[in-house]
Design a protein around this motif. Sequence first.
Motif, PDB file in Angstrom:
ATOM      1  N   VAL A   1       0.862  -1.187   0.000  1.00  0.00           N
ATOM      2  CA  VAL A   1       0.000   0.000   0.000  1.00  0.00           C
ATOM      3  C   VAL A   1       0.900   1.240   0.000  1.00  0.00           C
ATOM      4  O   VAL A   1       1.403   1.654   1.034  1.00  0.00           O
ATOM      5  CB  VAL A   1      -0.942   0.031   1.222  1.00  0.00           C
TER       6      VAL A   1
ATOM      7  N   CYS B   1      -5.832  10.261  -0.147  1.00  0.00           N
ATOM      8  CA  CYS B   1      -4.644  10.527  -0.958  1.00  0.00           C
ATOM      9  C   CYS B   1      -3.394  10.669  -0.101  1.00  0.00           C
ATOM     10  O   CYS B   1      -2.312  10.938  -0.613  1.00  0.00           O
ATOM     11  CB  CYS B   1      -4.832  11.756  -1.843  1.00  0.00           C
TER      12      CYS B   1
ATOM     13  N   GLU C   1      -7.509  19.074   9.683  1.00  0.00           N
ATOM     14  CA  GLU C   1      -8.915  19.483   9.590  1.00  0.00           C
ATOM     15  C   GLU C   1      -9.459  19.994  10.922  1.00  0.00           C
ATOM     16  O   GLU C   1     -10.431  19.459  11.441  1.00  0.00           O
ATOM     17  CB  GLU C   1      -9.771  18.312   9.106  1.00  0.00           C
TER      18      GLU C   1
ATOM     19  N   LYS D   1      -3.042  12.555   3.023  1.00  0.00           N
ATOM     20  CA  LYS D   1      -2.824  13.802   3.778  1.00  0.00           C
ATOM     21  C   LYS D   1      -2.503  13.533   5.239  1.00  0.00           C
ATOM     22  O   LYS D   1      -1.540  14.078   5.785  1.00  0.00           O
ATOM     23  CB  LYS D   1      -4.069  14.705   3.680  1.00  0.00           C
TER      24      LYS D   1
ATOM     25  N   HIS E   1     -10.182  19.778   3.536  1.00  0.00           N
ATOM     26  CA  HIS E   1     -10.959  19.312   2.385  1.00  0.00           C
ATOM     27  C   HIS E   1     -11.615  20.469   1.658  1.00  0.00           C
ATOM     28  O   HIS E   1     -12.275  20.283   0.654  1.00  0.00           O
ATOM     29  CB  HIS E   1     -12.067  18.353   2.851  1.00  0.00           C
TER      30      HIS E   1
HETATM   31  N1  LIG Z   1      -2.376   2.299   9.259  1.00  0.00           N
HETATM   32  C1  LIG Z   1      -2.556   2.050   7.949  1.00  0.00           C
HETATM   33  N2  LIG Z   1      -2.355   0.828   7.430  1.00  0.00           N
HETATM   34  C2  LIG Z   1      -2.530   0.581   6.116  1.00  0.00           C
HETATM   35  N3  LIG Z   1      -2.942   1.484   5.226  1.00  0.00           N
HETATM   36  C3  LIG Z   1      -3.192   2.730   5.666  1.00  0.00           C
HETATM   37  C4  LIG Z   1      -3.019   3.088   7.054  1.00  0.00           C
HETATM   38  N4  LIG Z   1      -3.340   4.387   7.211  1.00  0.00           N
HETATM   39  C5  LIG Z   1      -3.690   4.823   5.979  1.00  0.00           C
HETATM   40  N5  LIG Z   1      -3.591   3.853   5.056  1.00  0.00           N
HETATM   41  C6  LIG Z   1      -3.872   3.982   3.607  1.00  0.00           C
HETATM   42  O1  LIG Z   1      -3.069   5.021   3.117  1.00  0.00           O
HETATM   43  C7  LIG Z   1      -3.819   5.840   2.228  1.00  0.00           C
HETATM   44  C8  LIG Z   1      -3.792   7.275   2.700  1.00  0.00           C
HETATM   45  O2  LIG Z   1      -4.523   7.403   3.922  1.00  0.00           O
HETATM   46  P1  LIG Z   1      -4.660   8.777   4.701  1.00  0.00           P
HETATM   47  O3  LIG Z   1      -5.408   8.514   5.951  1.00  0.00           O
HETATM   48  O4  LIG Z   1      -3.341   9.387   4.830  1.00  0.00           O
HETATM   49  O5  LIG Z   1      -5.566   9.614   3.692  1.00  0.00           O
HETATM   50  P2  LIG Z   1      -6.204  11.064   3.876  1.00  0.00           P
HETATM   51  O6  LIG Z   1      -5.790  11.847   2.692  1.00  0.00           O
HETATM   52  O7  LIG Z   1      -5.893  11.627   5.205  1.00  0.00           O
HETATM   53  O8  LIG Z   1      -7.749  10.750   3.754  1.00  0.00           O
HETATM   54  P3  LIG Z   1      -8.971  11.561   4.413  1.00  0.00           P
HETATM   55  O9  LIG Z   1      -9.117  12.793   3.595  1.00  0.00           O
HETATM   56  O10 LIG Z   1     -10.132  10.638   4.223  1.00  0.00           O
HETATM   57  O11 LIG Z   1      -8.639  11.832   5.842  1.00  0.00           O
HETATM   58  C9  LIG Z   1      -5.202   5.238   2.142  1.00  0.00           C
HETATM   59  O12 LIG Z   1      -5.280   4.465   0.983  1.00  0.00           O
HETATM   60  C10 LIG Z   1      -5.297   4.361   3.359  1.00  0.00           C
HETATM   61  O13 LIG Z   1      -6.103   3.241   3.075  1.00  0.00           O
END
Ligand SMILES: Nc1ncnc2c1ncn2[C@@H]1O[C@H](COP(=O)(O)OP(=O)(O)OP(=O)(O)O)[C@@H](O)[C@H]1O
Lengths: 268, 283
Positions: A32, A56, A174, A58, A207
């Motif tokens: 991932v 994405c 946020e 963040k 967002h």
């Molecule tokens: N602890 C983890 N283990 C495995 N995958 C993870 C973990 N945390 C996040 N991910 C993956 O990494 C990617 C980015 O997640 P992240 O939480 O950083 O996104 P985000 O931009 O903050 O989203 P949102 O706007 O919904 O908060 C996602 O595809 C998520 O599934």
Amino acid sequence: MHQAATAAHTSMHHSETVYELTNVGKTYGKDVVALENVSIALHKGSFSAVIGSSGCGKSTLLNIMAGLIPPSKGRVVLQDKPVLGPRDDIGMMFQQATLFPWRTTIENIVLPIEIRDGRTAAENAKSRAKELIELVGLKGFKDAYPSQLSGGMAQRASICRMLITDPAVLLLDEPFSAVDELTRDFMNMELQRICLDCNATTFLVTHSIPEAVILSDVVYIMAPRPGHVAEVVEIDLSRPRNLDMITTPRFSEIVHHIRARLDDEAGQ
Amino acid sequence: MSEHNSTELPLEETVWTQKVSWIDKVPRSVGIAMVLGAFLFLWWFLSTSGLVPSIILPTPMETLDDLIFVTENVLRGDYIASSLWTTMRTIFFGYLLAIVIGFGLGVLVGETGFGERSVMPLLVGLDTMPKVAFAPLFVAWLGFGIASKVALATFIATFPIIVGTAAGMHSADQNARMLFQSMGASRWQTLWKMKLPTGLPQIFTGLKIGAVGVMAGAITGEFIGGGKGVGELVRLAATQLDTPRVFSLIIYLSVIGMLLYALVVWVQRWIVFWKKEQVLANP
Ligand SMILES: Nc1ncnc2c1ncn2[C@@H]1O[C@H](COP(=O)(O)OP(=O)(O)OP(=O)(O)O)[C@@H](O)[C@H]1O
Ligand SMILES: [Mg+2]
């Protein structure tokens, strides 16, 4: 965006870089890939925002910057020292205020000092806490328990808690998305005032495009799969900003540009 | 809009009352008196009508007579008083031990991966056993004195306290954990300044269930292991078919039980001051 970029550059050129990320990558588990080749430089006293679709990366980026999770690749350097874990020159604020109900407002605010230096130091920090309480407009509520505070007031208290250690950088995930829109606009203007007052270096995850634009000197547009910075937009609106600027043509031009870019990235 | 309408409609205030059923409006004291009265009437009716033999169910009056006898005995400091004292000491030591052991194991299970993976399965296994069946063992190990009863009371009361404490340790949300992590808090600080205070409501729920269990354990221990406690008096009275005595002793035991429970609730209200309303909502 060209004039915008040069204008912001000349105004910011002489200020030093506080936080620097170089080619940062993060892979969860085996495959991932949450972040790839992210390079970001935060200048002293600047306000930056990162915007991008859900998932994405963040929060991953912010947590790496906070020293909460390690990166898989790249360099993360704050004030010329590599970030190898949580540090007291980093201030963090989350979506929820997360005040503890058994502590009064002021006791919540000095909690980071209590954790770092013990009770006596926390007691001594209360005079500074009182100044911060006045700065965020919570005067008269220092001995109130969190249950007596509204959502917006609770977030103000958590701003104080973040500022009490005089951090070199503020990381906000946020912070006002859980409060209503009217309060949110108002709190954003308050945040700008507080950041200008403290000459804080601030990094915001959001967002909301208008929120990012009205607050920031620089907006990082992130795109997913894997998370990377797609474009850096420098915002040349004058400071201090006010909510009336939202109706100016320049503002809508920038918002349109960012929205188009995000739509592009989502379409790919 | 409203200006147009107001010329046609009469200018009455539209004040109206929401319907509340009478059963939701009965004052607390009246309600309690009514339920108690109905209960006593049913008891009196069943015991005097001849439907139930008086050896099985004494009348309220017989019970009251005996209750007065027992109370006089207690006030004189006679043998019933010393039995009550023995049982109360059993409860006190049993509860104290259960709190110390239950809290300690609860923190171990809730806080450490080792506790959760290695200790918890064993505890769950023990908890599903009929704990009363251990009573003869405790008598064999610890004798007919107070120790074997304390052991059973502790044994029964400990599990809910473990479960309450362990659950409490998990009740802090992700934000609070991240906050403490970002402040560079040690594990110990996170435990004392965040996880334990956050978990106090659950810990007290465990303590309240434990308070009920410790009573049951102490009395069962006295039934099975003899000795000088109230449980032994109840057993004796029952074998002599002295049901009014059984009833009045049970009344005394339930008063002790309620006092213990009330004490825990009072302490909870005092310590967990930020969650006042919930203390009443989940008794
Ligand atoms: N602890 C983890 N283990 C495995 N995958 C993870 C973990 N945390 C996040 N991910 C993956 O990494 C990617 C980015 O997640 P992240 O939480 O950083 O996104 P985000 O931009 O903050 O989203 P949102 O706007 O919904 O908060 C996602 O595809 C998520 O599934
Ligand atoms: Mg996120």
